[in-house]
Structures are given as structure tokens and as C-alpha cells.
Write an enzyme that holds these catalytic residues in place. Structure first.
Site, PDB file in Angstrom:
ATOM      1  N   GLU A 236       9.643  -2.222   7.872  1.00  0.00           N
ATOM      2  CA  GLU A 236       9.955  -0.806   7.958  1.00  0.00           C
ATOM      3  C   GLU A 236       9.371  -0.362   6.630  1.00  0.00           C
ATOM      4  OE1 GLU A 236      12.344  -3.057   7.514  1.00  0.00           O
ATOM      5  OE2 GLU A 236      13.700  -2.408   6.104  1.00  0.00           O
TER       6      GLU A 236
ATOM      7  N   GLY B 102       3.046  -3.992   8.047  1.00  0.00           N
ATOM      8  CA  GLY B 102       4.530  -3.824   7.771  1.00  0.00           C
ATOM      9  C   GLY B 102       4.239  -2.808   6.482  1.00  0.00           C
TER      10      GLY B 102
ATOM     11  N   TYR C 211      -4.380  -5.592   2.866  1.00  0.00           N
ATOM     12  CA  TYR C 211      -4.282  -4.876   4.162  1.00  0.00           C
ATOM     13  C   TYR C 211      -5.341  -3.767   4.154  1.00  0.00           C
ATOM     14  CZ  TYR C 211      -2.270  -1.544   7.463  1.00  0.00           C
ATOM     15  OH  TYR C 211      -2.047  -0.318   8.411  1.00  0.00           O
TER      16      TYR C 211
ATOM     17  N   ARG D 128       3.387  11.074  -1.033  1.00  0.00           N
ATOM     18  CA  ARG D 128       3.128  10.481   0.123  1.00  0.00           C
ATOM     19  C   ARG D 128       3.093  11.902   1.157  1.00  0.00           C
ATOM     20  NH1 ARG D 128       2.101   6.749  -2.730  1.00  0.00           N
ATOM     21  NH2 ARG D 128       2.041   4.786  -2.367  1.00  0.00           N
TER      22      ARG D 128
ATOM     23  N   ASP E 217      -1.360 -14.004  22.117  1.00  0.00           N
ATOM     24  CA  ASP E 217      -1.867 -13.873  20.758  1.00  0.00           C
ATOM     25  C   ASP E 217      -3.506 -13.603  20.814  1.00  0.00           C
ATOM     26  OD1 ASP E 217      -2.688 -14.210  17.984  1.00  0.00           O
ATOM     27  OD2 ASP E 217      -1.320 -16.073  17.853  1.00  0.00           O
TER      28      ASP E 217
HETATM   29  P1  NAD Z   1       3.466  -2.200  14.546  1.00  0.00           P
HETATM   30  O1  NAD Z   1       3.613  -3.434  13.450  1.00  0.00           O
HETATM   31  O2  NAD Z   1       4.831  -1.739  14.784  1.00  0.00           O
HETATM   32  O3  NAD Z   1       2.622  -2.829  15.742  1.00  0.00           O
HETATM   33  C1  NAD Z   1       1.637  -3.908  15.686  1.00  0.00           C
HETATM   34  C2  NAD Z   1       1.862  -4.742  16.803  1.00  0.00           C
HETATM   35  O4  NAD Z   1       0.746  -5.628  17.026  1.00  0.00           O
HETATM   36  C3  NAD Z   1       3.148  -5.517  16.736  1.00  0.00           C
HETATM   37  O5  NAD Z   1       3.847  -5.327  17.955  1.00  0.00           O
HETATM   38  C4  NAD Z   1       2.673  -6.943  16.771  1.00  0.00           C
HETATM   39  O6  NAD Z   1       3.629  -7.812  17.343  1.00  0.00           O
HETATM   40  C5  NAD Z   1       1.277  -7.066  17.324  1.00  0.00           C
HETATM   41  N1  NAD Z   1       0.476  -7.821  16.865  1.00  0.00           N
HETATM   42  C6  NAD Z   1       0.291  -8.395  15.601  1.00  0.00           C
HETATM   43  N2  NAD Z   1      -0.314  -9.604  15.466  1.00  0.00           N
HETATM   44  C7  NAD Z   1      -0.462  -9.789  16.838  1.00  0.00           C
HETATM   45  C8  NAD Z   1      -1.571 -10.854  17.551  1.00  0.00           C
HETATM   46  N3  NAD Z   1      -1.714 -11.688  16.872  1.00  0.00           N
HETATM   47  N4  NAD Z   1      -1.696 -10.727  18.987  1.00  0.00           N
HETATM   48  C9  NAD Z   1      -1.230  -9.569  19.708  1.00  0.00           C
HETATM   49  N5  NAD Z   1      -0.516  -8.766  18.985  1.00  0.00           N
HETATM   50  C10 NAD Z   1      -0.431  -8.695  17.741  1.00  0.00           C
HETATM   51  O7  NAD Z   1       2.759  -1.380  13.844  1.00  0.00           O
HETATM   52  P2  NAD Z   1       2.536   0.126  14.098  1.00  0.00           P
HETATM   53  O8  NAD Z   1       3.034   1.015  13.025  1.00  0.00           O
HETATM   54  O9  NAD Z   1       2.457   0.418  15.559  1.00  0.00           O
HETATM   55  O10 NAD Z   1       0.860   0.238  13.728  1.00  0.00           O
HETATM   56  C11 NAD Z   1      -0.265   0.152  14.702  1.00  0.00           C
HETATM   57  C12 NAD Z   1      -1.668   0.229  14.119  1.00  0.00           C
HETATM   58  O11 NAD Z   1      -1.969   1.350  13.258  1.00  0.00           O
HETATM   59  C13 NAD Z   1      -1.646  -1.065  13.145  1.00  0.00           C
HETATM   60  O12 NAD Z   1      -3.258  -1.458  13.375  1.00  0.00           O
HETATM   61  C14 NAD Z   1      -1.531  -0.518  11.762  1.00  0.00           C
HETATM   62  O13 NAD Z   1      -2.313  -1.174  10.892  1.00  0.00           O
HETATM   63  C15 NAD Z   1      -2.105   0.969  12.133  1.00  0.00           C
HETATM   64  N6  NAD Z   1      -1.565   1.816  10.985  1.00  0.00           N
HETATM   65  C16 NAD Z   1      -0.292   2.160  10.995  1.00  0.00           C
HETATM   66  C17 NAD Z   1       0.105   3.234  10.084  1.00  0.00           C
HETATM   67  C18 NAD Z   1       1.795   3.580  10.076  1.00  0.00           C
HETATM   68  O14 NAD Z   1       2.154   4.171   9.392  1.00  0.00           O
HETATM   69  N7  NAD Z   1       2.662   3.018  11.365  1.00  0.00           N
HETATM   70  C19 NAD Z   1      -0.590   3.565   9.216  1.00  0.00           C
HETATM   71  C20 NAD Z   1      -1.629   3.248   8.991  1.00  0.00           C
HETATM   72  C21 NAD Z   1      -2.408   2.267  10.003  1.00  0.00           C
END
Ligand code: NAD
Length: 318
Positions: A191, A76, A149, A220, A51
Site C-alpha cells: 500500500e 508497491g 523501480y 507529494r 504470468d
Molecule cells: P497494482 O500492483 O495494483 O497492479 C499491478 C498488477 O500487475 C497486479 O495486479 C499484479 O498482480 C500484476 N502483475 C504483476 N506481475 C505480473 C506478471 N508477471 N504477470 C501478470 N500480471 C502481473 O498497481 P497499480 O497501482 O494498479 O499500478 C498499475 C500501473 O501503474 C503499474 O505499472 C504501476 O507501476 C503504474 N503506476 C502506478 C502508480 C500508483 O500510484 N498507483 C503511480 C505510478 C505508476
């Protein structure tokens, strides 16, 4: 000596894909995440199940590392971020992760770090017209994100930039716009629209009905994972710190996205519009800056990535 890379959030969607890409490029990889990957275990040389809200875990993760990709966040889709129930957790968890990773990296002498920010930092007042949103990088201030967020992402962008200024760290900041693809959440409540619509259409009987939150007129753009990773790697290897948009400029309404998926699936279904969390009225990536700074921008058609994503989700449902 192979470069040693840390991927924070390697158990998640983008972090997992990034680990595969970095492995292909020949790097030594350490992953860290709260959980193992749900769909496809990334090829990490070391994986810390831990963590990052715990400073000791962050210190262990950054030890003897050359470069960090920080993708861990409490994250999320609209059903998680826009309903208000998780606001305190999202702010607290993600800010604590960034504070710990950055401070640990600075103390351990890590020189270079990538941070994944989001299009959610852009002010709501520039995204009220679905046909004409404004999301150029310089429009972020005066700040008015429409979610906690987004506020955390904006705070953390500033944190990374301050560490660059005061400690000479090299930071790279991208604002992702709706990244999608296989091996991501599609039914756990976290999702996002592309995965949720693929699931609903895959599960519906032909001629059946699916539900869409709101009128479906909100717009979007959606970026396929491979092009997201290409942008991240190009930014990391460039001299530009950012923040810079990494997104597609192919804007589509949510109704349009549903229709595109129906075409791909070869399955027309009826759309029923219901009340639900929505976010801003319109959003699109503005790729002028990335073209200037990196000489590159995403350009693959949405249909191509959606076809691969639909096929994967339909297979999961069986
Ligand atoms: P995701 O939720 O699949 O991945 C994030 C990971 O962080 C998860 O596996 C989760 O378990 C881990 N995590 C959360 N809290 C934690 C903690 N305390 N310690 C260790 N691990 C922890 O999300 P994603 O879609 O892969 O997004 C990755 C990054 O990109 C994030 O920072 C997200 O905000 C950013 N982002 C994603 C999108 C998108 O469309 N997917 C858009 C804008 C920004």
C-alpha cells in the site's frame, strides 16, 4: 464490431478500475493478471490468469486484440520499492513483462498500446526541496531516478518509444503521480501513503496515536482514480504519444495529508514520527504539457477523493 481491448494488470488497482470504465464505454475486454482482483472482480469478457514474464502467456494475451493498456508491474508503495530488498525482482519482473507484451503485440500486429510509467523516473536532484520540486516532462534527463523501480520505468519508456520508431506502433505513455482510491492495496505491504494513513487512522482509537515514516515534511500530490482514468482515455484517443504527466498539482506534505484524513474521519490522533523508507523530499505534477496537448488536466480537490477512499477503507476494516 466492438473494439477488442487487452488490460494487462486487470487484477490490480488501476487495471481493475480501467476495465470497469472500458466496459461502460462498450468495449470487449480481455484481462490478464497473475492474480484475481482482491476486492472487486473486473467485468472482463475473458480473463487470463497468467504470468506475463512467460512470452507464451503474453502472445496468448495479445492475440486478436485491437488496443492494449499495459498496467502490469511488480509494484508497491515506499515500504516495497524503497527498502532495497526487492530491487532485482522489480527490475527483472517489470522489464520482462514489458519486453514480452511489446514484442508479442508487435508480432501479432497490434497497432496501439498504452504504457503506465511513473513520476518515479524524475531525477532525485530536482526533488530535494519539498516546497519547489521540478517534474516537467523535459526534466527527465540527465536521468537519476532514486529507485530501481524508476529506472525500469525509464528503460521501458524508451523501449515503447523505440518500438514506435522502428515498427510504426502507436504508443501512449503516461507518468502517473500517486494514484489512489477505493479497491486498492491498503494492508498487504504494497500500500501507498494515502491508503496506509487511512487504515492507520481508521484503526486508531480516538485520541490514539499513529506512526508516520520520517518527519512528514516531504511533499507529494495525489490523484484520485477517476481522474487518472479520464487522463488515460483522453491520452489514448489523442494524437500525442507522450510521455506526459497524469497527476494532480495540489501538493501537500505527508503530515498535511494525515491531518486532512483526520478531519474527514472526524478523529484527531497523535502523530509519532519513526524511521522508515521515504523517497524524494518533494514531488508534484507539472500539468502544463497535458493542458497544451489534451486541453485537459486533473482539477478535482484532494479532499473529495480522500473522503471516498477513507470511507471505503474504514468499511473494509469494519
Ligand atoms: P497494482 O500492483 O495494483 O497492479 C499491478 C498488477 O500487475 C497486479 O495486479 C499484479 O498482480 C500484476 N502483475 C504483476 N506481475 C505480473 C506478471 N508477471 N504477470 C501478470 N500480471 C502481473 O498497481 P497499480 O497501482 O494498479 O499500478 C498499475 C500501473 O501503474 C503499474 O505499472 C504501476 O507501476 C503504474 N503506476 C502506478 C502508480 C500508483 O500510484 N498507483 C503511480 C505510478 C505508476
Amino acid at each position: 464490431m466492438r473494439k477488442r481491448i487487452l488490460v494487462c494488470g486487470a487484477g490490480g488497482f488501476i487495471g481493475g478500475h480501467l476495465a470497469f470504465r472500458l466496459r461502460q464505454e462498450g468495449y470487449w475486454i480481455r484481462g490478464v493478471d497473475l492474480k484475481h482482483h482482491e476486492f472487486r472482480e473486473p467485468p472482463c469478457d475473458e480473463f487470463i490468469l497468467g504470468d506475463l514474464r512467460d512470452p507464451a502467456v503474453a502472445s496468448r494475451a495479445v492475440d486478436s486484440i485491437d488496443e492494449i493498456y499495459q498496467l502490469a508491474a511488480d509494484m508497491g508503495g515506499a515500504g516495497y520499492i524503497f527498502i532495497g530488498d526487492h530491487d532485482a525482482e522489480v527490475l527483472h519482473n517489470s522489464a520482462t513483462i514489458n519486453l514480452n507484451v511489446l514484442e508479442g503485440a508487435q508480432r501479432a500486429g497490434v497497432r496501439k498500446i498504452f504504457y503506465s510509467s511513473s513520476a518515479c523516473i524524475y531525477p532525485e536532484y530536482n526533488q530535494t526541496d519539498p516546497a519547489n520540486p521540478k517534474c516537467s516532462e523535459d526534466s527527465a534527463y540527465p536521468a537519476a531516478p532514486d529507485s530501481e523501480y524508476g529506472w525500469e520505468k525509464l528503460f521501458s519508456e524508451r523501449l515503447y518509444l523505440a518500438y514506435a520508431r522502428n515498427y510504426g506502433m502507436q504508443v501512449r505513455i503516461a507518468r502517473f503521480h500517486n494514484v489512489f482510491g477505493p479497491d486498492g492495496a491498503f494492508r498487504d505491504g504494497r500500500e501507498k501513503a494515502p491508503a496506509a494513513l487511512c487504515r492507520k487512522i481508521a484503526e486508531a482509537p480516538a485520541g490514539g496515536e499513529i506512526e508516520i515514516w520520517g518527519g512528514g515534511l516531504q511533499t507529494r500530490s495525489f490523484l484520485y482514480i477517476d481522474e487518472c482514468l479520464e487522463g488515460v482515455r483522453r491520452l489514448m484517443d489523442s494524437e500525442f504519444s507522450g510521455p506526459v504527466n497524469i497527476g494532480s498539482e495540489e501538493m501537500i506534505s505527508i503530515n498535511g495529508l494525515a491531518e486532512l484524513i483526520m478531519e474527514i474521519a472526524g478523529k484527531p490522533v497523535l502523530i509519532r514520527h519513526i524511521e522508515g523508507p521515504l523517497g524524494v523530499r518533494g514531488r508534484n505534477s507539472d500539468n502544463r504539457l497535458i493542458r497544451v496537448k489534451l486541453g485537459w488536466a486533473p482539477e478535482r480537490p484532494l479532499r473529495e477523493g480522500m473522503a471516498k477512499t477513507y470511507e471505503w477503507i474504514a468499511r473494509q476494516i469494519g
